[in-house]
Design an enzyme around this catalytic site. Structure first.
Site, PDB file in Angstrom:
ATOM      1  N   ASN A   1       0.817  -1.230   0.000  1.00 11.01           N
ATOM      2  CA  ASN A   1       0.000   0.000   0.000  1.00 11.01           C
ATOM      3  C   ASN A   1       0.848   1.278   0.000  1.00 11.01           C
ATOM      4  O   ASN A   1       0.529   2.234  -0.705  1.00 11.01           O
ATOM      5  CB  ASN A   1      -1.022  -0.017   1.136  1.00 11.01           C
ATOM      6  CG  ASN A   1      -0.400  -0.111   2.505  1.00 11.01           C
ATOM      7  OD1 ASN A   1       0.670  -0.685   2.665  1.00 11.01           O
ATOM      8  ND2 ASN A   1      -1.056   0.447   3.489  1.00 11.01           N
TER       9      ASN A   1
ATOM     10  N   GLU B   1       4.073  -3.888  12.564  1.00  7.00           N
ATOM     11  CA  GLU B   1       3.124  -2.808  12.262  1.00  7.00           C
ATOM     12  C   GLU B   1       1.995  -3.442  11.474  1.00  7.00           C
ATOM     13  O   GLU B   1       2.152  -3.752  10.291  1.00  7.00           O
ATOM     14  CB  GLU B   1       3.803  -1.714  11.421  1.00  7.00           C
ATOM     15  CG  GLU B   1       4.946  -0.996  12.110  1.00  7.00           C
ATOM     16  CD  GLU B   1       4.487  -0.080  13.227  1.00  7.00           C
ATOM     17  OE1 GLU B   1       3.262   0.093  13.403  1.00  7.00           O
ATOM     18  OE2 GLU B   1       5.354   0.437  13.948  1.00  7.00           O
TER      19      GLU B   1
ATOM     20  N   CYS C   1      -2.984   2.050   6.463  1.00  7.56           N
ATOM     21  CA  CYS C   1      -3.147   1.471   7.809  1.00  7.56           C
ATOM     22  C   CYS C   1      -3.732   2.520   8.730  1.00  7.56           C
ATOM     23  O   CYS C   1      -4.715   2.272   9.421  1.00  7.56           O
ATOM     24  CB  CYS C   1      -1.821   0.952   8.317  1.00  7.56           C
ATOM     25  SG  CYS C   1      -0.525   2.183   8.255  1.00  7.56           S
TER      26      CYS C   1
ATOM     27  N   GLU D   1       7.993   2.594  14.840  1.00 14.41           N
ATOM     28  CA  GLU D   1       8.741   3.138  13.706  1.00 14.41           C
ATOM     29  C   GLU D   1       8.653   4.656  13.873  1.00 14.41           C
ATOM     30  O   GLU D   1       7.779   5.147  14.587  1.00 14.41           O
ATOM     31  CB  GLU D   1       8.156   2.654  12.382  1.00 14.41           C
ATOM     32  CG  GLU D   1       8.302   1.138  12.271  1.00 14.41           C
ATOM     33  CD  GLU D   1       8.139   0.565  10.874  1.00 14.41           C
ATOM     34  OE1 GLU D   1       7.299   1.073  10.122  1.00 14.41           O
ATOM     35  OE2 GLU D   1       8.875  -0.400  10.558  1.00 14.41           O
TER      36      GLU D   1
HETATM   37  P1  NAD Z   1       0.324  -8.913   3.967  1.00 15.79           P
HETATM   38  O1  NAD Z   1       0.360  -9.237   5.414  1.00 15.79           O
HETATM   39  O2  NAD Z   1      -0.381  -9.835   3.060  1.00 15.79           O
HETATM   40  O3  NAD Z   1       1.826  -8.803   3.391  1.00 15.79           O
HETATM   41  C1  NAD Z   1       2.777  -7.920   3.928  1.00 15.79           C
HETATM   42  C2  NAD Z   1       4.170  -8.420   3.544  1.00 15.79           C
HETATM   43  O4  NAD Z   1       4.424  -9.641   4.252  1.00 15.79           O
HETATM   44  C3  NAD Z   1       4.339  -8.763   2.063  1.00 15.79           C
HETATM   45  O5  NAD Z   1       5.639  -8.410   1.648  1.00 15.79           O
HETATM   46  C4  NAD Z   1       4.157 -10.282   2.050  1.00 15.79           C
HETATM   47  O6  NAD Z   1       4.776 -10.903   0.960  1.00 15.79           O
HETATM   48  C5  NAD Z   1       4.812 -10.670   3.352  1.00 15.79           C
HETATM   49  N1  NAD Z   1       4.336 -11.939   3.926  1.00 15.79           N
HETATM   50  C6  NAD Z   1       3.110 -12.497   3.791  1.00 15.79           C
HETATM   51  N2  NAD Z   1       3.049 -13.645   4.506  1.00 15.79           N
HETATM   52  C7  NAD Z   1       4.250 -13.800   5.099  1.00 15.79           C
HETATM   53  C8  NAD Z   1       4.812 -14.776   5.989  1.00 15.79           C
HETATM   54  N3  NAD Z   1       4.102 -15.831   6.394  1.00 15.79           N
HETATM   55  N4  NAD Z   1       6.079 -14.612   6.418  1.00 15.79           N
HETATM   56  C9  NAD Z   1       6.803 -13.540   6.042  1.00 15.79           C
HETATM   57  N5  NAD Z   1       6.345 -12.581   5.201  1.00 15.79           N
HETATM   58  C10 NAD Z   1       5.075 -12.709   4.742  1.00 15.79           C
HETATM   59  O7  NAD Z   1      -0.251  -7.437   3.915  1.00 15.79           O
HETATM   60  P2  NAD Z   1      -0.673  -6.598   2.626  1.00 15.79           P
HETATM   61  O8  NAD Z   1      -1.975  -7.114   2.136  1.00 15.79           O
HETATM   62  O9  NAD Z   1       0.486  -6.529   1.677  1.00 15.79           O
HETATM   63  O10 NAD Z   1      -0.855  -5.146   3.295  1.00 15.79           O
HETATM   64  C11 NAD Z   1      -2.018  -4.716   3.859  1.00 15.79           C
HETATM   65  C12 NAD Z   1      -2.006  -4.856   5.367  1.00 15.79           C
HETATM   66  O11 NAD Z   1      -0.906  -4.148   5.929  1.00 15.79           O
HETATM   67  C13 NAD Z   1      -3.226  -4.246   6.040  1.00 15.79           C
HETATM   68  O12 NAD Z   1      -3.705  -5.063   7.077  1.00 15.79           O
HETATM   69  C14 NAD Z   1      -2.700  -2.935   6.603  1.00 15.79           C
HETATM   70  O13 NAD Z   1      -3.440  -2.393   7.670  1.00 15.79           O
HETATM   71  C15 NAD Z   1      -1.346  -3.326   7.002  1.00 15.79           C
HETATM   72  N6  NAD Z   1      -0.512  -2.140   7.130  1.00 15.79           N
HETATM   73  C16 NAD Z   1      -0.096  -1.748   8.376  1.00 15.79           C
HETATM   74  C17 NAD Z   1       0.666  -0.604   8.527  1.00 15.79           C
HETATM   75  C18 NAD Z   1       1.172  -0.157   9.881  1.00 15.79           C
HETATM   76  O14 NAD Z   1       2.128   0.607   9.913  1.00 15.79           O
HETATM   77  N7  NAD Z   1       0.611  -0.616  10.971  1.00 15.79           N
HETATM   78  C19 NAD Z   1       0.989   0.154   7.402  1.00 15.79           C
HETATM   79  C20 NAD Z   1       0.520  -0.261   6.147  1.00 15.79           C
HETATM   80  C21 NAD Z   1      -0.223  -1.417   6.028  1.00 15.79           C
END
Ligand code: NAD
Length: 476
Positions: A148, A244, A278, A456
C-alpha cells in the site's frame, strides 16, 4: 527485465523463475521480475553480513555523511520514481511524488541521528570502577513491506536500521517491487556501499527472511494474520521483531467541532491512497447535533474524488491495488447493505471504458450501519466509510474501543476536556486532536492490541535497531 539487488549486483533468481508486475489501472504488464526464493535470501543475507563488518565500524559521522549524500541523490530522482510507483501500485501521481519524497527525507532524518545518539556513563559503588552503557547495531535486519505504501514503509525500516550501523535484506510486496528497486538503486548511485541494503523479490522470500539464521531482527508491516505467523516463526530463532499491522481507526466528531476542518480531515483520512492505508479514518462516530451538517460537508468533498488512472492529472483517486482487494471491500459493503445499511454515496464501481480493465471502485459512505456489520468489526482496507450517530463522548469512546485493533484514532472537538479524555481513553498508538491523520518523523508510531508492537519513526525507532551493552571498566 528488473533484477534483484544483492551485494550491489543486479541479480536474477537462482531458480531462473520470473513473474509479471501488472498495472492495477489498466491490467498491462509493467515489467517482469525475478521470482526469488530461499536461495536468493541466503545470498542476500550473506552479502548483508559481509557488508556489516565494515558498515558497522564506520564512524557514525561518516555513515551520516554517506547517507545524506545518497538521500540527496535519491531525492533528485523523485520525478522518475513517482510514475513507476503509480504504474505498479495504482495511486495517483501526486500521492506517488509525496511518497517518493518521503523515502529520501526519511533516510536523511535518521542520518541526522547517526552521530547524535549517545550512551551513558554510570558511577559504580567501587570508585575505582565505572560503568558505560553503549549502543551497538544488531547485525543483519530483515524488512518485509506491504504494497500500500511500498516506499514509505520500506524507508521506515531501512532508514533507522542503516543509520544505526546495521545492514538490511529488504523484501517489497511481490506486486510493488519496481519503485523500491529504483529507490535503492538511487541510494547506491549516490554512494551507499554495496551490500548495505539488499533487495530480494518474490512471494516466498518473506518466510525465508524470518527463518534465516544470519538475520537477527525482523520488521514487518502487513496484516494482523501475517503478523501472527511471523511472530510464531520468528520465535524459533528468538529474533527481535517489530510488527506494524492492521488497524480500524475510529474518528469521533463532537457537536462543537470545526465541521469544515473535520470533513476535510475525514475525506483525506479515509480516501487517500484509495483507502488502502493502515492509518485511516475507518469508523466514523458523529454526535447527534452535527450529524447531518457534517455529512453534508463530507458528501460535498467525496463527490469530487473522481476515480481514474493515477497517471491522469484529473484523477483524484486511483484504482484499488488488486482484484482480491477490491472483492474484499465490495463484500464488506454488500454485507453492510444486506444487514440494512444505506449507501449515502458510491457503493459500486465507476462505469465507462476507462474503468474496464482496472480495479476501480467508487468512494463510498455507508449510514445506518447495524452493529453486527463486518465494516465495524474488520479492517476496511479500501475507500468505504461506515458512519454512526452517537449521543455523547461516553458512547463514542465505548464504540471506538470496541475493536481488536489499536493503531490510530482521532477526535474533532473544541472542548479540551473532552479532547483530553479521548487522548487518555482511546486505545491506540496515535490520537490526533483536531488534526489530519499524518504520521510525523519526530513521533514514535506503532499500534497496540492486535495492531502490533514496536515503534517506527522517531528516536524510538532508531533505538530499536540497536542493542544496549553494559560495560564495566575497573582499575581506574
Ligand atoms: P500482507 O500481510 O499480506 O503482506 C505484507 C508483507 O508480508 C508482504 O511483503 C508479504 O509478501 C509478506 N508476507 C506475507 N506472509 C508472510 C509470511 N508468512 N512470512 C513472512 N512474510 C510474509 O499485507 P498486505 O496485504 O500486503 O498489506 C495490507 C495490510 O498491511 C493491512 O492489514 C494494513 O493495515 C497493514 N498495514 C499496516 C501498517 C502499519 O504501519 N501498521 C501500514 C501499512 C499497512
Amino acid at each position: 527485465m528488473a533484477t534483484m539487488i544483492i551485494e550491489g549486483e543486479r541479480a536474477k533468481a537462482v531458480s531462473g523463475k520470473t513473474y509479471e508486475v501488472r498495472n492495477p489501472a489498466t491490467g498491462e504488464v509493467v515489467d517482469v521480475v525475478p521470482a526469488g526464493g530461499a536461495a536468493d535470501v541466503d545470498k542476500a543475507a550473506q552479502a548483508a553480513a559481509k557488508a556489516f563488518a565494515t558498515w558497522s565500524k564506520l564512524a557514525p559521522a561518516k555513515r551520516a555523511e554517506i547517507l545524506h549524500k545518497a538521500a540527496h541523490h535519491m531525492l533528485s530522482k523523485v520525478e522518475e520514481i513517482a510514475p513507476i510507483l503509480t504504474k505498479e501500485q495504482g495511486k495517483t501521481l501526486l500521492e506517488s511524488r509525496l511518497e517518493a519524497q518521503r523515502f529520501g527525507e526519511n533516510i536523511a532524518w535518521f542520518a541526522d541521528l547517526a552521530d547524535k545518539v549517545h550512551g551513558q556513563h554510570v558511577s559504580l559503588p567501587d570508585t575505582t570502577t565505572y560503568g558505560l552503557v553503549i549502543r551497538m547495531p544488531i547485525g543483519v535486519c530483515g524488512a518485509i513491506v506491504p504494497w500500500n505504501f511500498p516506499l514509505t514503509l520500506a524507508a521506515n525500516k531501512v532508514a533507522p536500521a542503516i543509520a544505526a550501523g546495521n545492514t538490511v535484506v529488504l523484501k517489497p510486496a511481490s506486486t510493488t517491487p519496481l519503485s523500491t528497486l529504483a529507490c535503492i538503486e538511487a541510494l547506491i548511485e549516490g554512494g551507499l556501499p554495496e551490500g548495505v541494503v539488499n533487495v530480494v523479490l518474490g512471494t516466498a522470500t518473506g518466510e525465508a527472511i524470518v527463518d534465516h539464521p544470519l538475520i537477527r531482527k525482523i520488521a514487518l508491516t502487513g496484516s494482523t494474520p501475517t503478523g501472527k505467523k511471523v511472530m510464531a516463526r520468528a520465535a524459533e530463532g528468538l529474533k527481535k521483531i517489530t510488527l506494524e499491522l492492521g488497524g480500524s481507526d475510529p474518528c469521533i466528531v463532537l457537536d462543537d467541532a470545526d465541521l469544515e476542518a473535520a470533513a476535510k480531515g475525514i475525506s483525506i483520512g479515509r480516501y487517500f491512497n484509495c483507502g488502502q492505508a493502515c492509518l485511516a479514518v475507518k469508523r466514523l462516530y458523529v454526535q447527534d447535533g452535527v450529524y447531518d451538517a457534517l455529512l453534508e460537508k463530507l458528501l460535498a468533498r467525496v463527490a469530487k474524488l473522481k476515480p481514474g488512472n493515477g497517471l491522469d492529472k484529473a484523477s483524484r483517486m486511483g484504482p484499488m491495488h488488486s482484484e482480491t482487494q477490491r472483492a474484499e471491500v465490495e463484500a464488506q459493503i454488500k454485507d453492510a447493505v444486506g444487514r440494512g445499511a444505506k449507501v449515502l454515496f458510491g457503493g459500486g464501481r465507476p462505469t465507462g471504458e476507462e474503468y474496464d480493465n482496472g480495479w476501480f471502485i467508487e468512494p463510498t459512505i455507508l449510514v445506518d450501519v447495524p452493529d453486527d456489520a463486518r465494516v465495524w468489526k474488520e479492517e476496511v482496507f479500501g475507500p468505504a466509510l461506515p458512519v454512526r450517530r452517537i449521543k455523547d463522548l461516553d458512547e463514542a469512546l465505548r464504540l471506538a474501543n470496541d475493536s481488536p485493533f489499536g493503531l490510530g484514532s482521532s477526535i474533532w472537538t473544541a472542548n479540551m476536556a473532552h479532547a483530553r479524555r479521548a487522548v487518555q481513553e482511546l486505545e491506540a498508538g496515535y490520537t490526533w486532536v483536531n488534526a489530519l491523520q499524518i504520521a510525523h518523523d519526530e513521533l514514535p508510531f506503532g499500534g497496540v492490541k492486535q495492531s502490533g508492537f514496536g515503534k517506527e519513526h522517531g528516536l524510538e525507532a532508531y533505538n530499536s535497531y540497536t542493542e544496549q551493552k553494559s560495560v564495566v571498566y575497573g582499575g581506574v
